[in-house]
Design an enzyme around this catalytic site. Sequence first.
Site, short mmCIF file in Angstrom:
data_model
loop_
_atom_site.label_atom_id
_atom_site.label_comp_id
_atom_site.label_asym_id
_atom_site.label_seq_id
_atom_site.Cartn_x
_atom_site.Cartn_y
_atom_site.Cartn_z
N LYS A 25 20.48 7.06 43.05
CA LYS A 25 21.43 7.57 41.90
C LYS A 25 21.72 6.65 41.09
O LYS A 25 22.42 5.88 41.32
CB LYS A 25 22.60 8.27 42.79
CG LYS A 25 23.59 8.64 41.84
CD LYS A 25 24.84 9.31 43.16
CE LYS A 25 25.78 10.16 42.17
NZ LYS A 25 26.92 10.72 42.79
N THR A 76 28.82 17.81 47.07
CA THR A 76 29.31 18.65 45.85
C THR A 76 28.66 19.89 45.90
O THR A 76 29.23 20.99 45.51
CB THR A 76 28.86 17.91 44.62
OG1 THR A 76 29.53 16.61 44.82
CG2 THR A 76 29.62 18.58 43.41
N THR A 86 25.57 13.82 46.98
CA THR A 86 24.58 12.95 46.11
C THR A 86 24.98 11.42 46.41
O THR A 86 23.69 10.61 46.04
CB THR A 86 24.67 13.12 44.43
OG1 THR A 86 26.27 13.21 44.22
CG2 THR A 86 24.36 14.70 44.21
N ASP A 87 26.27 11.02 46.53
CA ASP A 87 26.37 9.59 46.66
C ASP A 87 25.36 8.89 47.62
O ASP A 87 24.92 7.80 47.17
CB ASP A 87 27.75 9.36 47.40
CG ASP A 87 28.92 9.39 46.28
OD1 ASP A 87 28.64 10.01 45.08
OD2 ASP A 87 30.04 9.07 46.48
#
Lengths: 460, 637
Positions: free
Chosen positions: A263, A107, A184-185
Amino acid sequence: MAEDPLKGYSGEAKTILEKYEVKNWSQVVIETTETTLTGTILPRSELADTKHITLKLDTGYNIGIPIDTVTNIKEIGFEAVEYRLPKPDVVLDPKKPRIVLLGCGGTIACRLDYRSGAVIPALTPEELYSMVPELADIAYVETRLLFELLSEDMKPEYWVKIAKEVEKEINEKNAKGVVLGHGTDTLGFTSAALSFILKNLPVPVVMVGSQRSSDRPSSDAVINLINAVTVATKSDIGEVVVCMHGTSSDNYGLIHRGTRVRKMHTSRRDAFRTIGDIPLGKVQDGKIVMLRNDYNKRKEGNVFADTKVDPKVALIYTYPGIHADVIDHLVDTGYHGIVLGGTGLGHAPIYILDSLKRAIEEDIFVVMTSQCLFGHIGMNVYVRGRDLLTMGIIPGVNMLPETAYVKLVWVLGHTQNKDEVRERMTTNISGEIIDRELFNAYFVYQAETDKRIEKILKEF
Amino acid sequence: MSTIDYEKIGFKAGIEIHQELETSRKLFCLCSPELTTDKADFLITRYFRPVLGELGEYDRQMIVEFDKDLTVIYEGYNRINCSYEIDETPPFEPDFESIDICLELALLLNAHIVDELHVCRKNYLDGSVPCGFQRTIYVGTDGYVPLPSGKKIGITTICCEEDAARKIKQEGRKVFYRLDRLGIPLVEIVTDPDCSNPDEVFETALRLGLLLRSSKVKRGIGTIRQDLNVSIKGGARVELKGVQKLDWLTKLVENEVKRQIALLEITNELKSRNITEEMFKYDFKNANNIFKDTESKFVKGKLKKEKVLLAVKLPGMSGLLGKEIQPGKRFGTELAERVTIQTGVKGLIHSDENMEQYGISDKETQTLGKLLELEKNDAFVFVIADEDKGSHALRVVVDRTKQCLEGVPPETRAALENGNSMFTRELGGEARLYPDTDTPPIIIGDRLDKIKKTLPKEPWVLEKEMAEKYDIEKSLARKIILSGRVPLFEKITGIGVSPVLVATTLTQTLVALRREGLPVENIAEEHLISIFKALSKKKIAKEAIDEILRLFAEDPSLTLEKTLEQLSLETMSLEDLQKLIAEVIEKNYDLVKSKGDRAFGPIMGIVMKEARGKIDGKIISEKVREELKRILEAKVN
């Protein structure tokens, strides 16, 4: 191959555009049975229907025009558009510490994808730099693109590639710190992997991402990048860390240990949390405050990328109703390791015990962690735990399930000896196992402000 | 200059209206669309950066907003905000009720309806939207609104969009927004610049207002916001934001026209003085030395707090800084306002001002002139501030003054009550639009056919028809339309009661009760219908309506029978009335004897006390008159 001039269009819509000899980015006057519209033809999402033309009106708004109403299209101009940030207008100071910013997608580097209408990682690290010229005030930052990957597409082979690049930057090019832009996943997986692979790290390797894409004025990418570069430049850390928003506000970033971070929210800026412990530190406005001292320090010397991995490992949650064939399949297809995210203290249901037993008998390493995420597993407390231990399951102590998975991939790359694997999986290597779980390590420390939590606790 | 020849100056104006819709949820999340004055449950701090538009360009508005260097703080509420409003969750499916209302309005405005809707992002950097953009759905274009004269004013766009957060206050470079209003569905209607004089602007605003308020929209202060787009030949489009009252329109238009004329005069004067762009320089001089022993209390006082007195030359601007561009407002004041908004620096001094009022000596002025190498026609400006902020302020001054060479800069200005306006931001262009990557396109499909089937008449047509059909004043018909109760009005008149009575009850009576502070929103259609049914069966008199409505407002669970009991409003028979009148006259016989006919008033008053609401007041007065006449005649005989 040249790009399709009618990218995204197919079927009837493509036919009609071809008939009038116009293409994407043609400025046109479209006559329909109802009205006349002027604007620019935009590439259309492949996932949308084939019965509309996407037009950007002169007012800037986009609309879809049904092709069965189109009576004429006239091209009045053409200007292909490239969405590229201008070249960074900054002067690099070679006296400042040399930091390298490696881009892996995600992202933080995202922009619009006309194929899907959603966002894809497409910005180069140089463009990121153009977006955040302040980076030049902190360090002599060099940027390089490694991959344009969606985070979910990451895999152990890529961890190895990243590790080798980091090794090269530090050993051969003398980088004083490395920043890694990443989706970020799966950022937590990669940070754990690099924590095991990069041995004897002399400088910080700071992983960073963003939860709002950089094509939005509200993107968290800017502050996350500034904070990450600050940590890479100024901190005395010699470890792999993750640096992301500490709160929903644009105020401070938290520095998390690579093996303890997870996360915890699908979309919030402060999604990343250190689990079961307090973060290593805090960074704000160019200043770093370390919250603890038990981390490896920055030093002289070379890093060694110990990149042997065995990707034949699975990570499985147990749940009420899980079928034994989930395990059987892994055994039958030649897996070498299984990490279980068991329930509670580290349990698995009775109806998969036989399959687990068979797996272990066939020399598959089965490691137990807890899907509670917080807390140690305790397999001596209940009878089931003891049964599992007796069977030969390796207790994963208080490792996060994802970290245990990454660790098993790495450990099995080095040895498949029963005792050695058990020994390594139950011994702390890179901060993944916590000996003493502190009272304040359960959420509270990382909440927006302690005052707010106090208030909530008082109210209930 | 009170009579402006609008045709001659090439006047063009259009209107932009934002009206909140009456819906059960917000446009892109499921929160309740309501405002609050409570103390915030949480505060969130954010900063914003410019981003490229879809065509790969930066929008100037964003660059200027970024230059303001603002910290934005949001006041949020657990009860009415979710994580969407703080830009922490992607949008939910849009509220189709809102889209339908907008489609209906687009049809009533004779617009071309978009078949496949695309959600667009309109980027804003002022902090009014936490994600940095307003999500907007373009539903229609190419429509018109007819004026009473028959002239058609074109409609450029009809959008369904989310409202922005409410600006609460600004403290220095910190701006506070409240998140309650954010996301409330709006319709945005933009007209073409077809109005050729202020009267047409007024008529257009009136018609659009009527149209909006006859559809499903929120009512009350702040639910409708009108902006004006004004330009003259050689000038530029200037957006005047926040026109609260229609009465302001004419004055605002006039003052903006005056401003544009004055700015064009400045342009011409600069050209005749042979001033060119290159002559404007960021050449700022520190003039602390000149003022180190100054007698000026103003300068001395400010220099104690701030670091430097920074001055700059404005070529050819002598006499022009002091030029009046709006009633009571000089160009220099405009510059000072701009500087404060853009940089926070206050107290800009320019050479067209009287230096004596600041206690600045001629010698100081002259020395400053030498330092800046002023020549004939040149002007100067100085500020006293921190070095960085001072330079920032003077950069803004130089940039804005340089724009004088071009004429009127296109910008957004805040409408002020005195008819003037103040710069707020650069006008946003099409480069601030970007497709919303979080939402797929929406196909309208058969929604439109359903809306077409129940499409109401245009209010200006409807009011004429109603006036004729029910034999009521057009103004009364308009009031019913504006109250949004045409269907109820028609239903009740169908019961067989006087349309005028129904209309006044639905408009004046309810409004009066609301003004008294009664919760009239509790009064439901069924309540009103039950009252008028009782009236048509002569169970109650029309005088009782007011009292019954009060009871319903305070306790909507009551039935009509219960309210009548509470008011002891059983009806009075004619015999009982006559008995009552006879009794009252007998008791007050002396009064009747002495006053004769003039005793009617007092007697009527006493009778009404007993009989009010139980029997029609007309009958009461008739019977009192009859009885009085009988008694008095008997007396004579």
